[in-house]
Motif scaffolding. Structure first.
Motif, mmCIF file in Angstrom:
data_model
loop_
_atom_site.group_PDB
_atom_site.id
_atom_site.type_symbol
_atom_site.label_atom_id
_atom_site.label_comp_id
_atom_site.label_asym_id
_atom_site.label_seq_id
_atom_site.Cartn_x
_atom_site.Cartn_y
_atom_site.Cartn_z
ATOM 1 N N SER A 97 -47.188 0.762 27.470
ATOM 2 C CA SER A 97 -48.190 0.142 26.604
ATOM 3 C C SER A 97 -47.885 -0.067 25.206
ATOM 4 O O SER A 97 -48.266 -0.820 24.718
ATOM 5 N N ARG A 98 -46.694 0.477 24.955
ATOM 6 C CA ARG A 98 -46.004 0.430 23.652
ATOM 7 C C ARG A 98 -44.798 -0.498 23.473
ATOM 8 O O ARG A 98 -44.052 -0.474 22.694
ATOM 9 N N ARG A 99 -44.502 -0.757 24.706
ATOM 10 C CA ARG A 99 -43.010 -1.362 24.656
ATOM 11 C C ARG A 99 -42.721 -2.711 23.694
ATOM 12 O O ARG A 99 -41.658 -2.793 23.134
ATOM 13 N N ASP A 100 -43.805 -3.460 23.204
ATOM 14 C CA ASP A 100 -43.535 -4.479 22.341
ATOM 15 C C ASP A 100 -44.091 -4.074 20.825
ATOM 16 O O ASP A 100 -43.922 -4.831 20.237
ATOM 17 N N ASP A 101 -44.536 -2.856 20.812
ATOM 18 C CA ASP A 101 -44.977 -2.257 19.439
ATOM 19 C C ASP A 101 -43.781 -2.051 18.466
ATOM 20 O O ASP A 101 -42.820 -1.170 18.815
ATOM 21 N N GLU A 102 -43.955 -2.667 17.259
ATOM 22 C CA GLU A 102 -42.550 -2.375 16.468
ATOM 23 C C GLU A 102 -42.630 -1.029 15.960
ATOM 24 O O GLU A 102 -41.305 -0.804 15.893
ATOM 25 N N THR A 103 -43.662 -0.451 15.717
ATOM 26 C CA THR A 103 -43.426 1.168 15.171
ATOM 27 C C THR A 103 -42.829 1.965 16.614
ATOM 28 O O THR A 103 -41.814 2.740 16.281
ATOM 29 N N TYR A 104 -43.075 1.674 17.758
ATOM 30 C CA TYR A 104 -42.388 2.326 18.784
ATOM 31 C C TYR A 104 -40.886 2.059 18.799
ATOM 32 O O TYR A 104 -40.085 3.015 18.960
ATOM 33 N N ARG A 105 -40.629 0.791 18.888
ATOM 34 C CA ARG A 105 -39.257 0.292 18.875
ATOM 35 C C ARG A 105 -38.467 0.670 17.565
ATOM 36 O O ARG A 105 -37.207 1.129 17.702
ATOM 37 N N THR A 106 -39.020 0.925 16.436
ATOM 38 C CA THR A 106 -38.471 1.083 15.160
ATOM 39 C C THR A 106 -37.961 2.713 15.501
ATOM 40 O O THR A 106 -36.858 3.192 15.041
ATOM 41 N N GLY A 107 -39.026 3.672 15.915
ATOM 42 C CA GLY A 107 -38.599 4.730 16.331
ATOM 43 C C GLY A 107 -37.652 5.164 17.139
ATOM 44 O O GLY A 107 -36.700 5.939 17.001
ATOM 45 N N LEU A 108 -37.595 4.342 18.381
ATOM 46 C CA LEU A 108 -36.609 4.443 19.310
ATOM 47 C C LEU A 108 -35.249 3.899 18.561
ATOM 48 O O LEU A 108 -33.972 4.797 18.752
ATOM 49 N N GLY A 109 -35.193 2.946 17.756
ATOM 50 C CA GLY A 109 -33.898 2.432 17.329
ATOM 51 C C GLY A 109 -33.290 3.533 16.171
ATOM 52 O O GLY A 109 -32.209 3.831 16.278
ATOM 53 N N ASP A 110 -34.373 4.300 15.353
ATOM 54 C CA ASP A 110 -33.740 5.121 14.598
ATOM 55 C C ASP A 110 -33.314 6.315 15.376
ATOM 56 O O ASP A 110 -32.290 6.984 14.955
ATOM 57 N N TYR A 111 -33.954 6.691 16.406
ATOM 58 C CA TYR A 111 -33.699 8.061 17.036
ATOM 59 C C TYR A 111 -32.071 7.708 17.875
ATOM 60 O O TYR A 111 -31.138 8.444 17.382
ATOM 61 N N TYR A 112 -31.724 6.504 18.262
ATOM 62 C CA TYR A 112 -30.666 6.454 18.930
ATOM 63 C C TYR A 112 -29.510 5.862 17.987
ATOM 64 O O TYR A 112 -28.418 6.243 18.034
ATOM 65 N N GLY A 113 -30.013 5.149 16.833
ATOM 66 C CA GLY A 113 -29.142 4.821 15.837
ATOM 67 C C GLY A 113 -28.676 6.114 15.065
ATOM 68 O O GLY A 113 -27.528 6.351 14.631
#
Length: 117
Positions: A97-113
């Motif tokens: 449900s959050r696949r396209d949510d920018e906050t969710y993606r930013t959090g994942l990007g921050d985690y992996y980055g």
């Protein structure tokens, strides 16, 4: 990749711009196999892999930004990524449900980055 813009984390490297059909390929972390590609997307700046990390009852699905891919071995059907098995296992679980949510993606990007290569 630490400190790089989110668009880099969510993009395939120039030498992997068109990964082809990699559904079902094994995911090989720097320290061994971690799961299989369940689904992938190649939308520019938003590319990702959904990875099933083990048997359905014990595993979970995580979203890997395309920027963590080191290389793809089409002959052996393996995607090599620049993270450890624990880093992938400890990632936030995928939320459809959050696949396209920018906050969710930013959090994942921050985690992996933030994990670096």
């Amino acid at each position: 990749m630490a400190g790089e813009p989110s668009s880099v984390m969510w993009s395939y490297r120039e030498d992997i711009l068109n990964p082809g059909d990699i559904g079902g390929y094994s995911i090989h972390a720097v320290d061994g196999d971690i799961g299989k590609v369940d689904k992938h997307d190649i939308e520019a700046g938003r590319s990702y892999l959904l990875v099933a990390t083990g048997p359905w009852i014990f595993g979970k699905t995580v979203m890997l930004p395309a920027g963590v891919i080191d290389r793809i071995d089409h002959e052996d059907k393996v995607v090599h990524v620049s993270r450890t098995k624990d880093q992938i296992k400890n990632a936030p679980e995928y939320e459809e449900s959050r696949r396209d949510d920018e906050t969710y993606r930013t959090g994942l990007g921050d985690y992996y980055g933030g994990l670096g290569a």
